[in-house]
Design a protein around this motif. Structure first.
Motif, PDB file in Angstrom:
ATOM      1  N   GLU A 155       0.908  -0.828   0.114  1.00 50.32           N
ATOM      2  CA  GLU A 155       0.124  -0.516   0.254  1.00 50.32           C
ATOM      3  C   GLU A 155       0.985   1.527   0.024  1.00 50.32           C
ATOM      4  O   GLU A 155       0.125   2.545  -0.901  1.00 50.32           O
ATOM      5  CB  GLU A 155      -1.055  -0.483   1.222  1.00 50.32           C
ATOM      6  CG  GLU A 155      -2.325  -1.034   0.467  1.00 50.32           C
ATOM      7  CD  GLU A 155      -1.683  -2.431   0.659  1.00 50.32           C
ATOM      8  OE1 GLU A 155      -2.257  -2.885  -0.430  1.00 50.32           O
ATOM      9  OE2 GLU A 155      -1.491  -3.064   1.717  1.00 50.32           O
ATOM     10  N   PRO A 156       2.113   1.511   0.735  1.00 51.89           N
ATOM     11  CA  PRO A 156       3.563   2.451   1.216  1.00 51.89           C
ATOM     12  C   PRO A 156       3.128   2.489  -0.690  1.00 51.89           C
ATOM     13  O   PRO A 156       3.888   3.844  -1.433  1.00 51.89           O
ATOM     14  CB  PRO A 156       3.748   2.321   1.977  1.00 51.89           C
ATOM     15  CG  PRO A 156       3.312   1.022   3.022  1.00 51.89           C
ATOM     16  CD  PRO A 156       2.730   0.679   2.202  1.00 51.89           C
ATOM     17  N   ILE A 157       3.624   1.404  -0.819  1.00 54.08           N
ATOM     18  CA  ILE A 157       4.345   1.054  -3.068  1.00 54.08           C
ATOM     19  C   ILE A 157       3.314   1.715  -3.459  1.00 54.08           C
ATOM     20  O   ILE A 157       4.187   2.350  -4.498  1.00 54.08           O
ATOM     21  CB  ILE A 157       4.769   0.316  -2.795  1.00 54.08           C
ATOM     22  CG1 ILE A 157       6.128  -0.913  -1.837  1.00 54.08           C
ATOM     23  CG2 ILE A 157       5.229  -0.641  -4.432  1.00 54.08           C
ATOM     24  CD1 ILE A 157       7.372   0.307  -1.903  1.00 54.08           C
ATOM     25  N   ASN A 184      -4.056   0.481   5.752  1.00 53.23           N
ATOM     26  CA  ASN A 184      -2.424  -0.250   5.601  1.00 53.23           C
ATOM     27  C   ASN A 184      -1.525   0.284   5.496  1.00 53.23           C
ATOM     28  O   ASN A 184      -0.349  -0.018   5.553  1.00 53.23           O
ATOM     29  CB  ASN A 184      -2.962  -1.044   4.802  1.00 53.23           C
ATOM     30  CG  ASN A 184      -3.552  -1.702   4.770  1.00 53.23           C
ATOM     31  OD1 ASN A 184      -4.118  -2.280   5.970  1.00 53.23           O
ATOM     32  ND2 ASN A 184      -3.695  -2.978   3.725  1.00 53.23           N
ATOM     33  N   VAL A 185      -1.602   2.009   5.599  1.00 50.76           N
ATOM     34  CA  VAL A 185      -0.105   2.598   5.754  1.00 50.76           C
ATOM     35  C   VAL A 185       0.006   3.630   6.633  1.00 50.76           C
ATOM     36  O   VAL A 185       0.967   3.322   7.234  1.00 50.76           O
ATOM     37  CB  VAL A 185      -0.370   3.705   4.463  1.00 50.76           C
ATOM     38  CG1 VAL A 185       0.774   4.586   4.179  1.00 50.76           C
ATOM     39  CG2 VAL A 185      -0.980   3.595   3.034  1.00 50.76           C
ATOM     40  N   LYS A 186      -0.870   3.234   7.483  1.00 51.37           N
ATOM     41  CA  LYS A 186      -0.858   4.509   8.780  1.00 51.37           C
ATOM     42  C   LYS A 186       0.264   3.455   9.647  1.00 51.37           C
ATOM     43  O   LYS A 186       0.992   4.081  10.409  1.00 51.37           O
ATOM     44  CB  LYS A 186      -1.980   3.909   9.667  1.00 51.37           C
ATOM     45  CG  LYS A 186      -2.357   4.630  10.961  1.00 51.37           C
ATOM     46  CD  LYS A 186      -3.378   4.673  11.330  1.00 51.37           C
ATOM     47  CE  LYS A 186      -3.831   5.472  12.488  1.00 51.37           C
ATOM     48  NZ  LYS A 186      -2.751   5.259  13.764  1.00 51.37           N
ATOM     49  N   GLY A 187       0.126   2.087   9.889  1.00 53.68           N
ATOM     50  CA  GLY A 187       0.823   1.462  11.156  1.00 53.68           C
ATOM     51  C   GLY A 187       2.639   1.044  11.050  1.00 53.68           C
ATOM     52  O   GLY A 187       3.216   0.805  11.249  1.00 53.68           O
ATOM     53  N   VAL A 188       2.546   1.224   9.003  1.00 55.84           N
ATOM     54  CA  VAL A 188       3.613  -0.057   8.519  1.00 55.84           C
ATOM     55  C   VAL A 188       5.043   1.456   7.897  1.00 55.84           C
ATOM     56  O   VAL A 188       5.013   2.587   7.638  1.00 55.84           O
ATOM     57  CB  VAL A 188       3.593  -0.706   7.546  1.00 55.84           C
ATOM     58  CG1 VAL A 188       3.759   0.189   6.296  1.00 55.84           C
ATOM     59  CG2 VAL A 188       4.602  -1.247   7.176  1.00 55.84           C
ATOM     60  N   ASP A 222      -6.848  -5.067  10.501  1.00 56.01           N
ATOM     61  CA  ASP A 222      -6.513  -3.869  10.784  1.00 56.01           C
ATOM     62  C   ASP A 222      -5.372  -2.659  10.478  1.00 56.01           C
ATOM     63  O   ASP A 222      -5.118  -2.395  11.258  1.00 56.01           O
ATOM     64  CB  ASP A 222      -6.467  -3.495  12.157  1.00 56.01           C
ATOM     65  CG  ASP A 222      -5.936  -4.670  13.770  1.00 56.01           C
ATOM     66  OD1 ASP A 222      -4.940  -5.315  12.556  1.00 56.01           O
ATOM     67  OD2 ASP A 222      -6.180  -4.640  14.804  1.00 56.01           O
ATOM     68  N   GLY A 223      -5.018  -3.300   9.348  1.00 52.74           N
ATOM     69  CA  GLY A 223      -4.173  -2.523   8.812  1.00 52.74           C
ATOM     70  C   GLY A 223      -2.259  -2.898   8.828  1.00 52.74           C
ATOM     71  O   GLY A 223      -2.481  -4.461   9.440  1.00 52.74           O
ATOM     72  N   ALA A 224      -1.535  -3.192   8.173  1.00 49.56           N
ATOM     73  CA  ALA A 224      -0.254  -3.562   7.665  1.00 49.56           C
ATOM     74  C   ALA A 224       0.117  -3.214   9.366  1.00 49.56           C
ATOM     75  O   ALA A 224       0.888  -1.737   9.247  1.00 49.56           O
ATOM     76  CB  ALA A 224       0.504  -3.373   6.890  1.00 49.56           C
ATOM     77  N   LYS A 225       0.886  -3.989   9.959  1.00 55.18           N
ATOM     78  CA  LYS A 225       1.923  -3.075  10.883  1.00 55.18           C
ATOM     79  C   LYS A 225       2.755  -4.389  11.827  1.00 55.18           C
ATOM     80  O   LYS A 225       2.485  -5.418  11.069  1.00 55.18           O
ATOM     81  CB  LYS A 225       0.861  -2.958  11.698  1.00 55.18           C
ATOM     82  CG  LYS A 225       0.050  -3.417  12.738  1.00 55.18           C
ATOM     83  CD  LYS A 225      -0.767  -3.692  11.925  1.00 55.18           C
ATOM     84  CE  LYS A 225      -2.798  -4.756  12.401  1.00 55.18           C
ATOM     85  NZ  LYS A 225      -2.965  -5.247  11.908  1.00 55.18           N
ATOM     86  N   ALA A 226       3.409  -4.488  12.236  1.00 56.98           N
ATOM     87  CA  ALA A 226       3.794  -5.722  12.826  1.00 56.98           C
ATOM     88  C   ALA A 226       3.182  -6.612  13.592  1.00 56.98           C
ATOM     89  O   ALA A 226       3.523  -8.021  13.698  1.00 56.98           O
ATOM     90  CB  ALA A 226       5.155  -4.806  13.815  1.00 56.98           C
ATOM     91  N   SER A 227       2.207  -6.517  13.887  1.00 55.42           N
ATOM     92  CA  SER A 227       1.817  -7.223  14.795  1.00 55.42           C
ATOM     93  C   SER A 227       0.710  -8.477  12.986  1.00 55.42           C
ATOM     94  O   SER A 227       0.061  -9.461  14.075  1.00 55.42           O
ATOM     95  CB  SER A 227       0.131  -7.194  15.737  1.00 55.42           C
ATOM     96  OG  SER A 227      -0.684  -6.122  14.769  1.00 55.42           O
ATOM     97  N   CYS A 228       0.985  -8.075  12.538  1.00 54.09           N
ATOM     98  CA  CYS A 228       0.491  -9.234  11.061  1.00 54.09           C
ATOM     99  C   CYS A 228       1.174 -10.120  11.798  1.00 54.09           C
ATOM    100  O   CYS A 228       0.667 -11.617  11.166  1.00 54.09           O
ATOM    101  CB  CYS A 228       1.112  -8.432   9.550  1.00 54.09           C
ATOM    102  SG  CYS A 228      -0.363  -7.022   8.919  1.00 54.09           S
TER     103      CYS A 228
END
Length: 423
Positions: free
Chosen positions: A26-28, A59-63, A353-359
């Motif tokens: 998503e950031p990409i 999906n961009v907020k936490g990664v 709940d978005g892309a982040k470490a807990s994935c």
């Protein structure tokens, strides 16, 4: 019967889907759109406006944006893409970023040259980037797929226009896919044209998992699983994709070969299968066929949900890996179907709940559930028709999950977004 058309469609689909991406997609995708907007504008923009759907924001907020070390956010993605991105490289758009580019990006982020807006009532994967310099502006619109440009404008003149990816009719997804044809193709199809694609998936995804196992990214979920539970094949099948996710969500610059537009799903469908194939000592061809089974099953499950939703993609990817592992362990088609039913009966309530470490932890849970589902399946056991979302067979159960993820979770998706942005 396996027909030529099915073989060609599935081969083309895997070639299209299994591509390398640098960092969270998503950031990409935002960086890609911004890079293309700058190219159309013809100079570095003085201002950027990024309009995107709630799922992109989520999906961009936490990664961490790859190559930045520790920077996050839509503004970072857009500014870096516009400053140093190469849209020709698509999901590897940021592969040429230099330390000087990072410093300049930090400066421009601080100067707040990028404005971010939520746009409603659009597809879940939707991005518009406006690049503005003086009296000139360029617009790039991306829909449905991370690099599928549907509109380009310069100074309000339309230079390019295309249908959303969902409107094209040449896709092998959706109702044209079913588990029996996937199984037949995986076991009997000519994989010659897919060997380079599968080799790249094996090499790239193994490499980033090994990097993640060093435990220096995020919470080090993959390394912690190994430390706490040992190095059995069952443990490492969970640890390796989790470690890959640790690294990827933590900004590692190594590429990942994706599945269904997602690097986390690409690692989840492949690394557990690679781990079991190595332990079982199967031939390289058998590994290829197991990966085809896993990749296509994941694409099938996700095809009716969409690239982004409130349904955690690791569930379908873990389910697909479990199905392929069941086959590697000696299971037949019926056992593969039972594995899919048993997995989806268990973990289909996990939300995105978005892309982040807990994935990484969700990936480990999804794979664990799929392996247990395979144990039940190999013992001839499966949950029955009418038990929750389980239907009369595996395909019907998958269709229920598609409906859950696509329609049933729409309001859930909205509430998740509201909570994440503090509304």
């Amino acid at each position: 019967m396996l027909d030529k058309n099915t073989c060609e469609r599935y081969t083309a689909l895997l070639q299209e889907e299994l591509v390398p991406a640098l960092g969270c997609t998503e950031p990409i995708a935002i960086a890609f759109a911004a890079a293309r907007a700058r190219e159309v504008l013809g100079c570095m923009p003085q201002r950027l406006v990024v309009q995107c759907s709630g799922n992109i924001i989520k999906n961009v907020k936490g990664v961490i944006v790859p190559t930045t070390g520790n920077m996050k956010g839509i503004d970072t993605s857009a500014i870096l893409g516009a400053l140093a991105g190469d849209s020709e490289k698509k999901l590897e758009v940021l592969s040429g970023v230099t330390p000087k580019d990072i410093e300049k990006t930090k400066q421009l982020v601080a100067e707040k040259i990028c404005q971010v807006e939520l746009i409603r009532d659009v597809s879940n994967l939707y991005i518009i980037v406006w690049a503005i310099a003086g009296e000139h502006e360029a617009l790039v619109e991306v829909q449905d797929s991370h690099t599928h440009i549907t509109r380009i404008e310069k100074d309000h003149e339309v230079l390019y226009e295309d249908k959303p990816a969902s409107a094209h009719t040449n896709s092998a997804s959706g109702p044209e896919m079913d588990l029996e044809s996937i199984f037949q193709f995986a076991l009997q199809g000519d994989l010659t044209d897919l060997i380079p694609v599968l080799d790249r998936q094996i090499q790239c995804n193994t490499r980033i998992a090994e990097e993640g196992m060093k435990g220096t990214y995020g919470c080090g979920v993959g390394a912690s699983i190994k430390e706490n539970y040992g190095d059995s094949v069952r443990t490492m099948a969970r640890a390796m994709p989790a470690a890959g996710s640790d690294a990827r969500m933590g900004g590692c610059v190594l590429p990942v070969v994706i599945n269904s537009g997602s690097g986390n799903q690409g690692m989840t469908v492949s690394l557990p299968v690679i781990t079991y194939a190595k332990e079982l000592g199967v031939s390289q061809e058998t590994l290829y066929r197991a990966l085809v089974l896993s990749n296509l099953t994941a694409i099938y499950i996700k095809s009716g949900i969409g690239k982004l939703s409130a349904f955690c993609g690791a569930v379908g990817a873990g389910c697909a890996a479990g199905a392929a592992i069941t086959w590697l362990r000696g299971g037949d088609y019926d056992a593969v179907c039972r594995t899919i039913i048993n997995t989806l009966a268990n973990t289909s309530g996990i939300v995105c709940d978005g892309a982040k470490a807990s994935c990484a932890a969700k990936i480990a849970s999804a794979v664990d559930a799929a392996l247990f589902a395979g144990d039940l399946a190999l013992a001839g056991k499966a949950f029955g028709d009418g038990e929750g979302l389980v239907a009369e067979d595996a395909d019907a159960t998958v269709r229920n999950i598609m409906r859950l993820g696509r329609d049933g979770m729409k309001e859930t998706d909205i509430e998740i977004l509201h909570m994440m942005i503090g509304q």
